[in-house]
Design a protein around this motif. Structure first.
Motif, PDB file in Angstrom:
ATOM      1  N   GLU A   1       6.551 -14.425  -1.801  1.00 29.81           N
ATOM      2  CA  GLU A   1       6.515 -14.236  -0.353  1.00 29.81           C
ATOM      3  C   GLU A   1       5.200 -13.594   0.084  1.00 29.81           C
ATOM      4  O   GLU A   1       4.576 -14.015   1.067  1.00 29.81           O
ATOM      5  CB  GLU A   1       7.696 -13.365   0.094  1.00 29.81           C
ATOM      6  CG  GLU A   1       9.066 -14.012  -0.088  1.00 29.81           C
ATOM      7  CD  GLU A   1       9.512 -14.054  -1.550  1.00 29.81           C
ATOM      8  OE1 GLU A   1       8.922 -13.304  -2.382  1.00 29.81           O
ATOM      9  OE2 GLU A   1      10.424 -14.839  -1.862  1.00 29.81           O
ATOM     10  N   GLU A   2       4.780 -12.550  -0.648  1.00 25.68           N
ATOM     11  CA  GLU A   2       3.521 -11.875  -0.322  1.00 25.68           C
ATOM     12  C   GLU A   2       2.344 -12.815  -0.504  1.00 25.68           C
ATOM     13  O   GLU A   2       1.438 -12.882   0.342  1.00 25.68           O
ATOM     14  CB  GLU A   2       3.358 -10.636  -1.205  1.00 25.68           C
ATOM     15  CG  GLU A   2       2.093  -9.832  -0.920  1.00 25.68           C
ATOM     16  CD  GLU A   2       1.905  -8.670  -1.882  1.00 25.68           C
ATOM     17  OE1 GLU A   2       1.008  -7.838  -1.625  1.00 25.68           O
ATOM     18  OE2 GLU A   2       2.644  -8.604  -2.886  1.00 25.68           O
ATOM     19  N   ALA A   3       2.340 -13.554  -1.611  1.00 24.31           N
ATOM     20  CA  ALA A   3       1.246 -14.489  -1.897  1.00 24.31           C
ATOM     21  C   ALA A   3       1.165 -15.579  -0.824  1.00 24.31           C
ATOM     22  O   ALA A   3       0.071 -15.959  -0.386  1.00 24.31           O
ATOM     23  CB  ALA A   3       1.436 -15.110  -3.276  1.00 24.31           C
ATOM     24  N   THR A   4       2.327 -16.072  -0.402  1.00 24.07           N
ATOM     25  CA  THR A   4       2.352 -17.125   0.622  1.00 24.07           C
ATOM     26  C   THR A   4       1.800 -16.611   1.946  1.00 24.07           C
ATOM     27  O   THR A   4       1.011 -17.289   2.615  1.00 24.07           O
ATOM     28  CB  THR A   4       3.789 -17.641   0.813  1.00 24.07           C
ATOM     29  OG1 THR A   4       4.267 -18.179  -0.432  1.00 24.07           O
ATOM     30  CG2 THR A   4       3.838 -18.732   1.879  1.00 24.07           C
ATOM     31  N   ALA A   5       2.207 -15.395   2.324  1.00 17.85           N
ATOM     32  CA  ALA A   5       1.734 -14.823   3.590  1.00 17.85           C
ATOM     33  C   ALA A   5       0.226 -14.583   3.555  1.00 17.85           C
ATOM     34  O   ALA A   5      -0.492 -14.890   4.522  1.00 17.85           O
ATOM     35  CB  ALA A   5       2.465 -13.512   3.869  1.00 17.85           C
ATOM     36  N   MET A   6      -0.268 -14.036   2.443  1.00  9.53           N
ATOM     37  CA  MET A   6      -1.700 -13.765   2.317  1.00  9.53           C
ATOM     38  C   MET A   6      -2.503 -15.068   2.358  1.00  9.53           C
ATOM     39  O   MET A   6      -3.565 -15.135   2.982  1.00  9.53           O
ATOM     40  CB  MET A   6      -1.982 -13.007   1.016  1.00  9.53           C
ATOM     41  CG  MET A   6      -1.433 -11.596   0.979  1.00  9.53           C
ATOM     42  SD  MET A   6      -1.705 -10.786  -0.624  1.00  9.53           S
ATOM     43  CE  MET A   6      -3.497 -10.669  -0.636  1.00  9.53           C
ATOM     44  N   THR A   7      -1.997 -16.096   1.707  1.00  9.83           N
ATOM     45  CA  THR A   7      -2.702 -17.380   1.667  1.00  9.83           C
ATOM     46  C   THR A   7      -2.696 -18.049   3.033  1.00  9.83           C
ATOM     47  O   THR A   7      -3.698 -18.644   3.450  1.00  9.83           O
ATOM     48  CB  THR A   7      -2.061 -18.299   0.614  1.00  9.83           C
ATOM     49  OG1 THR A   7      -2.071 -17.637  -0.654  1.00  9.83           O
ATOM     50  CG2 THR A   7      -2.828 -19.605   0.499  1.00  9.83           C
ATOM     51  N   GLU A   8      -1.577 -17.957   3.742  1.00 10.44           N
ATOM     52  CA  GLU A   8      -1.506 -18.533   5.079  1.00 10.44           C
ATOM     53  C   GLU A   8      -2.545 -17.902   5.998  1.00 10.44           C
ATOM     54  O   GLU A   8      -3.165 -18.584   6.828  1.00 10.44           O
ATOM     55  CB  GLU A   8      -0.105 -18.351   5.663  1.00 10.44           C
ATOM     56  CG  GLU A   8       0.098 -19.013   7.012  1.00 10.44           C
ATOM     57  CD  GLU A   8      -0.149 -20.510   6.985  1.00 10.44           C
ATOM     58  OE1 GLU A   8      -0.770 -21.034   7.942  1.00 10.44           O
ATOM     59  OE2 GLU A   8       0.266 -21.176   6.007  1.00 10.44           O
TER      60      GLU A   8
END
Length: 350
Positions: free
Chosen positions: A67-74
């Motif tokens: 979830e954190e990785a997805t948010a940071m990448t977005e």
């Protein structure tokens, strides 16, 4: 840079097979949205999603939650699109200056090293092993081709030219003003064992690293331990030998753990974002305070200082000379990263 500021018409590409790994679950035909045109090529939504997926997986392997990785990448979507555009410009330049043969040789050599590392006797078996790990061999080859192409363009079009354009007067002047940089530093020669976190349980990798250190300290051959355990692709040739380094230039992450080690001693496992590192000290030499003139060292020091700006200027020229058209709905997202010095200005196509 010639960036079209008019409404971006619904240009699309019909993809007849699954676009990439993130869409493999669907065999239906997909109309792929075009994000940007770069000369005769395009950057598509599928490319962006694929790149974002790679970034997310990398962050997850480094320990971040999905979830954190997805948010940071977005939040980096605009930066990722800009990077794909600049990468495409460099790849096009590589084709223009004719580096394809050198690129193919480099990629083939890497594949051969991987075959040796995994004790595989054919390329087909290596590809089969890749597929078993969810890696498409053609995607891998394409990724490596693009990376090697970019590096060859930077090296031939910027670094080497800057290196040899430095005049004798500049060299003498720089040396005179920076003599302290050219004293003979202390050096250390090391061997290493690297254990990657990629695709593995992090706790198990740490445990394995501790076990290897214990075995090395009990007298087992460090070279054999390296060949048996290290994830470096060329370890069968190097036997873990990493080379000689100037002590002041070593990253503090590694300098601190090895600073008090004597020749023959082995470090505790050093945790990095991507894996665990184990270092053995093979040799040390003392430094001196006496300055020593070495033209190559002075040229390299000047290149190190001027190189980033030179690359930036070269990239700007590539952009200025190119036809780049970013879809209007993405311009606000992409332009601050694609051309940060222009305050997001766009110009009409010439």
């Amino acid at each position: 840079m010639r960036i079209k500021n008019t409404v971006f018409l619904s240009l699309a590409v019909l993809v007849l097979s699954s676009i990439s790994s993130f869409a493999q679950e669907s065999d239906i035909q997909v109309v792929d949205e075009v994000i940007a045109q770069v000369n005769e090529s395009v950057i598509t939504l599928s490319q962006v999603k694929k790149e974002m997926k790679t970034v997310i997986e990398s962050m997850v392997q480094e320990g971040k939650s999905r979830e954190e990785a997805t948010a940071m990448t977005e939040n980096k979507r605009g930066q990722i699109i800009a990077s794909l555009i600049t990468e495409e410009l460099l790849v096009q330049k590589g084709k223009e200056i004719g580096v394809e043969n050198r690129v193919n040789v480099s990629v083939n050599q890497q594949l051969l090293q991987m075959m040796k590392r995994f004790n595989l006797d054919s390329l087909d078996k290596l590809y089969e092993a890749m597929r078993s790990q969810g890696v498409d061999p053609e995607d891998f080859r394409d990724y490596r081709r693009r990376q090697v192409t970019k590096e060859l363009v930077w090296r031939s079009q910027v670094d080497e030219r800057l290196y040899w354009d430095i005049t004798s007067k500049e060299i003498k002047s720089y040396y005179a003003a920076n003599k302290k940089k050219f004293t003979k530093p202390a050096t250390v020669t090391i061997s290493e064992i690297f254990l990657s976190f990629a695709g593995r349980d992090k706790a198990e990798v740490k445990k394995k690293a501790a076990e290897i250190v214990a075995r090395a300290r009990k007298g087992e051959s460090f070279e054999n331990l390296a060949v048996e355990n290290s994830d470096r692709p060329n370890v069968s040739e190097t036997k873990g030998k990493a080379g000689t380094f100037n002590v002041p230039d070593i990253d503090p992450q590694f300098a601190e753990p090895i600073k008090n080690l004597k020749v023959g001693e082995v470090s505790d496992p050093i945790e990095m974002e991507v894996g665990m590192e184990i270092i053995r000290i093979d040799k040390r030499t003392k430094g001196t305070n006496e300055s020593h003139f070495d033209e190559r060292a002075v040229r390299s020091a000047i290149l190190f200082e001027k190189g980033p700006d030179a690359r930036k200027k070269y990239m700007k020229k590539l952009q200025d000379d190119a036809y780049i058209k970013v879809r209007k709905s993405y311009q606000a997202l992409v332009m601050p990263f694609l051309n940060p010095d222009s305050e997001n200005k766009t110009t009409a196509s010439k």
